[in-house]
Motif scaffolding. Sequence first.
Motif, PDB file in Angstrom:
ATOM      1  N   SER A   1       0.849  -1.193   0.000  1.00 52.10           N
ATOM      2  CA  SER A   1       0.000   0.000   0.000  1.00 52.10           C
ATOM      3  C   SER A   1       0.885   1.244   0.000  1.00 52.10           C
ATOM      4  O   SER A   1       1.648   1.436  -0.939  1.00 52.10           O
ATOM      5  CB  SER A   1      -0.937  -0.037   1.207  1.00 52.10           C
ATOM      6  N   GLU A   2       0.846   2.053   1.051  1.00 56.85           N
ATOM      7  CA  GLU A   2       1.608   3.294   0.992  1.00 56.85           C
ATOM      8  C   GLU A   2       2.613   3.426   2.126  1.00 56.85           C
ATOM      9  O   GLU A   2       2.560   2.691   3.106  1.00 56.85           O
ATOM     10  CB  GLU A   2       0.653   4.482   1.000  1.00 56.85           C
ATOM     11  N   LEU A   3       3.506   4.400   1.962  1.00 57.41           N
ATOM     12  CA  LEU A   3       4.516   4.662   2.986  1.00 57.41           C
ATOM     13  C   LEU A   3       3.862   5.376   4.161  1.00 57.41           C
ATOM     14  O   LEU A   3       3.094   6.326   3.978  1.00 57.41           O
ATOM     15  CB  LEU A   3       5.628   5.553   2.412  1.00 57.41           C
ATOM     16  N   LYS A   4       4.170   4.923   5.364  1.00 57.71           N
ATOM     17  CA  LYS A   4       3.651   5.565   6.576  1.00 57.71           C
ATOM     18  C   LYS A   4       4.823   5.876   7.503  1.00 57.71           C
ATOM     19  O   LYS A   4       5.898   5.282   7.386  1.00 57.71           O
ATOM     20  CB  LYS A   4       2.681   4.615   7.291  1.00 57.71           C
ATOM     21  N   TYR A   5       4.567   6.798   8.419  1.00 57.80           N
ATOM     22  CA  TYR A   5       5.602   7.197   9.380  1.00 57.80           C
ATOM     23  C   TYR A   5       5.052   7.057  10.798  1.00 57.80           C
ATOM     24  O   TYR A   5       3.955   7.537  11.086  1.00 57.80           O
ATOM     25  CB  TYR A   5       6.026   8.645   9.127  1.00 57.80           C
ATOM     26  N   GLY A   6       5.784   6.392  11.668  1.00 56.87           N
ATOM     27  CA  GLY A   6       5.378   6.243  13.075  1.00 56.87           C
ATOM     28  C   GLY A   6       6.236   7.132  13.954  1.00 56.87           C
ATOM     29  O   GLY A   6       7.436   6.896  14.090  1.00 56.87           O
ATOM     30  N   GLU A   7       5.607   8.143  14.524  1.00 55.87           N
ATOM     31  CA  GLU A   7       6.356   9.128  15.325  1.00 55.87           C
ATOM     32  C   GLU A   7       6.987   8.525  16.571  1.00 55.87           C
ATOM     33  O   GLU A   7       8.036   8.962  17.028  1.00 55.87           O
ATOM     34  CB  GLU A   7       5.413  10.251  15.781  1.00 55.87           C
ATOM     35  N   ARG A   8       6.307   7.500  17.136  1.00 50.94           N
ATOM     36  CA  ARG A   8       6.755   6.962  18.411  1.00 50.94           C
ATOM     37  C   ARG A   8       8.191   6.408  18.325  1.00 50.94           C
ATOM     38  O   ARG A   8       8.957   6.543  19.254  1.00 50.94           O
ATOM     39  CB  ARG A   8       5.780   5.867  18.865  1.00 50.94           C
ATOM     40  N   ASN A   9       8.507   5.777  17.180  1.00 48.11           N
ATOM     41  CA  ASN A   9       9.858   5.224  17.029  1.00 48.11           C
ATOM     42  C   ASN A   9      10.616   5.848  15.864  1.00 48.11           C
ATOM     43  O   ASN A   9      11.628   5.315  15.438  1.00 48.11           O
ATOM     44  CB  ASN A   9       9.795   3.710  16.799  1.00 48.11           C
TER      45      ASN A   9
END
Lengths: 105, 222
Positions: free
Chosen positions: B85-93
């Motif tokens: 699907s698409e690129l996502k960003y996880g702020e926590r890590n």
Amino acid sequence: MYLIDKTKAKNILISEGYQEQDINLLLEDYPELYDDLGSVIDIWLNTKNFVDFTYEGISLSQIMNTRGEHIITAAKTMNRLLNPNLSPEEKTRLINSLSHSVTFS
Amino acid sequence: MIQNAGTTFYGKLTHTVFSVDSIIDNAIIISAKRFMNEKFGNKYSHIPPHLSYALVPFPINNLEKAKIEIISYIKKLRPYTVEFSELKYGERNNIFFIEVLSNEIPRLHQEITNLLNVYRDDSIRTKDLERVDSGYFTEQELMYLKKYGYSRVFDCYKPHISIGNFTVPDVDVNELTETLKQLLSGLYNKRTIVNNIHVSFHTDADNQSDMKVIWEDTILLK
């Protein structure tokens, strides 16, 4: 720094019924312990007398209870707390985690 | 001072974890991971691209029983298709990842989690224990952590392939997101066949690069 006698530790753990694989995993990279903590382990290895040790309000017996760890494993955990290079944040986080039981019943 | 003569203890000697994933051998993802390793200090640099199904802490004494059961389960599985699907960003890590879609993944996740949870004996990773009081987990994640030894299960499980995180200071996240989107542009909406399951039993460690693998196997799905 205190270097654990791995042969002696292994023999005791085998006599207590632990699996050899589990023992080897613990002992193969067992760290050098800070002296005061090391002397507690040395006493236990040689006499089986348990002398509790406390640092920053956390005791070895407490770690054994909260994490369900054997004294030798608990000493390894406590040794992390004694590390002078630990940042204040890391130290606080570790103290908090060591104060709580593993199985939040 | 507490003194007990002749004391014998029966606590845990080691903390160990079982993980189950599929290796995704995709050149575009490998290239994006390499970019993150070289430029941004990705701390997961040594791990090949993979789709994780379950991470279950349990004692080494239960390994042999769990091994037999998980291998028997995996041998009944067939290859299946996933869509990137698409690129996502996880702020926590500070981590970038690609979402993957397939009806099979949640099913495998649930079945494997339940299968291995039987062997857990209430174990929880030390890393997670240290996060409990820090506000790191949501209430739902904490509930799962208590029940399954891992927070990202069931509703909190998001099928993904990690691209990498950044450990260097002063990163412009928007700019890096755009760069990664371009590097990964050949991937979106494409499909690939998942034809393997990789199982690994390893020591629990704060840092994944410090983990010691005790046993692992990769089973090809037929």
